[in-house]
Design a protein around this motif. Structure first.
Motif: not given
Length: 333
Positions: A5-8, A133-136, A168-170
Motif C-alpha cells: 500500500v505504501v509503495r502504491a 517499507h519506504q517513506f518519502s 521489518s525494514a523501514f
C-alpha cells in the motif's frame, strides 16, 4: 499487504492535485496501520514475540559483500561500514536494539543503490517484500501544517507493521527534506527495550538516506586529496565531525535537534564520497553491459567527459556522481 500500500501511494498521488495526494497518502498510512495493529491473531503474536519468526527474511551476507565489492564504485568506506553493521547485527540472535544506519552524501554517489542492494540480499523480493517499507517526505509528508497528523499516522504505521512482523525494514528517503521534529515520533522504536506498544521491534532495520552533509563530505575529500591522502585511507573519523555539523545542527534538516541524535540511536553514520572520473567510467561500462550495448572505449570516454566536474580549476570529482550516466549513454548510440 501493508507494505504494498505504501509503495502504491506515490504512483497514485502523482496523478492528483497536491492536496488530494497528501490526503490520500495520509489516509493510506492511517488505514493500513490500523489493520495489522488490530490483527492480534496467533500468527501475529508469535511473529512479534518469537525469535524464530523471520517473515521473508533470508540474509545472504556473502552475496552482499561480493556485490558491493564488484558493483559499488569508489566507496571503500561504505563497503566497510555497511558490512560491519549488518554482520554484527545479524550475528547477535537477540540484539538489544534495531539496526539504525544513516547514509549521507551528494547526489549520484550510491546511497539509493546501496540501500536497494542491501534490502535485496536481506529480504526475499527486495524492495517488493511486504515487510520493507519506504517513506518519502515529498509524497507522504508534504505539508508542514499537518505534521501532527503525520506523526500519529507514522507511529501507527510502524507500530502496526512491527506487530505484524518484528523483522521489518523501514527506509526513510530524502531526510534533508523531512519536516524537523516529525521523525522523532519513531524514537520509541529505535532504542534498547524489549517491547513498545506490545511489539518486539529489536530485530527491525531502519535506514535514513540524505543528501545533507554531501557538500561537507565533498570539501573534506577534496582537502584530503590535496594532502595526497588516498580515498582508501579516509576514515570515518576524518568526516564525522563535518557530517554532524551539517546534518544534525541544520534547522532545515529532518534531524535538527532530534532526540534520535541526542540519544545516540544511530548505530552507523555512512558517508558516501564524491566520485572521480575513472569511477564514472566504471559506471558507464557497467551501464553499457546492463543495457546490452557494446563497450567501446571512445563512448566510455565521451560519456565521462560530458559530465561536469569540480572544483572548476582541477575538475577532480563528478558533480552528479553516476546519476546521469544512464540517460547520457543514449546520446552516443
Amino acid at each position: 499487504m501493508p507494505g504494498a500500500v505504501v509503495r502504491a501511494a506515490p504512483e497514485r498521488a502523482a496523478a492528483m492535485a497536491p492536496g488530494a495526494a497528501a490526503a490520500l497518502a495520509l489516509l493510506l498510512l492511517a488505514a493500513a496501520a490500523a489493520r495489522p495493529a488490530a490483527a492480534w491473531d496467533l500468527w501475529a503474536l508469535r511473529c512479534s514475540f518469537s525469535a524464530d519468526c523471520e517473515c521473508g527474511f533470508g540474509p545472504d551476507l556473502r552475496g552482499l559483500e561480493c556485490d558491493l565489492a564488484l558493483n559499488l564504485v569508489g566507496q571503500p568506506l561504505v563497503r566497510q561500514q555497511v558490512m560491519k553493521g549488518v554482520r554484527e547485527f545479524l550475528e547477535n540472535r537477540n540484539p538489544v536494539k534495531p539496526l539504525v544506519m544513516s547514509f549521507h552524501g551528494s547526489t549520484g554517489t550510491g546511497k539509493t543503490f546501496v540501500t536497494s542492494m542491501l534490502v535485496r540480499y536481506l529480504f526475499q523480493g527486495g524492495l517488493q517484500n511486504p515487510y520493507v517499507h519506504q517513506f518519502s517526505p515529498i509524497v507522504h509528508f508534504p505539508h508542514a501544517e499537518r505534521i501532527e497528523q503525520y506523526k500519529e499516522s507514522l507511529k501507527r504505521w510502524i507500530q502496526g507493521n512491527l506487530t505484524n512482523c518484528g523483522r521489518s525494514a523501514f527506509l526513510f528517503e530524502e531526510m534533508d527534506k523531512m519536516h524537523p521534529g516529525l521523525i522523532d515520533v519513531i524514537i520509541p522504536f529505535l532504542g534498547p527495550s524489549w517491547v513498545v506498544y506490545g511489539s518486539n521491534y529489536r530485530k527491525a532495520i531502519f535506514i535514513f538516506i540524505s543528501n545533507a552533509g554531501g557538500e561537507q563530505i565533498n570539501e573534506m575529500t577534496l582537502d584530503l586529496w590535496r594532502a595526497h591522502k588516498d580515498r582508501e585511507e579516509i576514515s570515518l573519523q576524518d568526516l564525522e565531525p563535518a557530517i554532524s555539523k551539517a546534518v544534525f545542527e541544520n534547522p532545515q534538516s529532518g534531524f535538527w535537534k532530534s532526540g534520535i541524535i541526542n540519544n545516540h540511536l544511530i548505530d552507523f553514520v555512512v558517508p558516501f564520497l564524491p566520485l572521480k572520473r575513472h569511477h564514472v567510467k566504471q559506471c558507464v561500462i557497467s551501464e553499457l553491459v546492463q543495457q546490452g550495448l557494446e563497450v567501446r572505449p571512445g563512448v566510455v570516454q565521451e560519456v565521462a567527459d560530458s559530465i561536469p566536474y569540480f572544483p572548476e580549476e582541477e575538475k577532480i570529482f563528478s558533480s552528479t556522481g553516476c546519476k546521469t550516466v544512464a540517460s547520457r549513454i543514449s546520446f552516443f548510440f
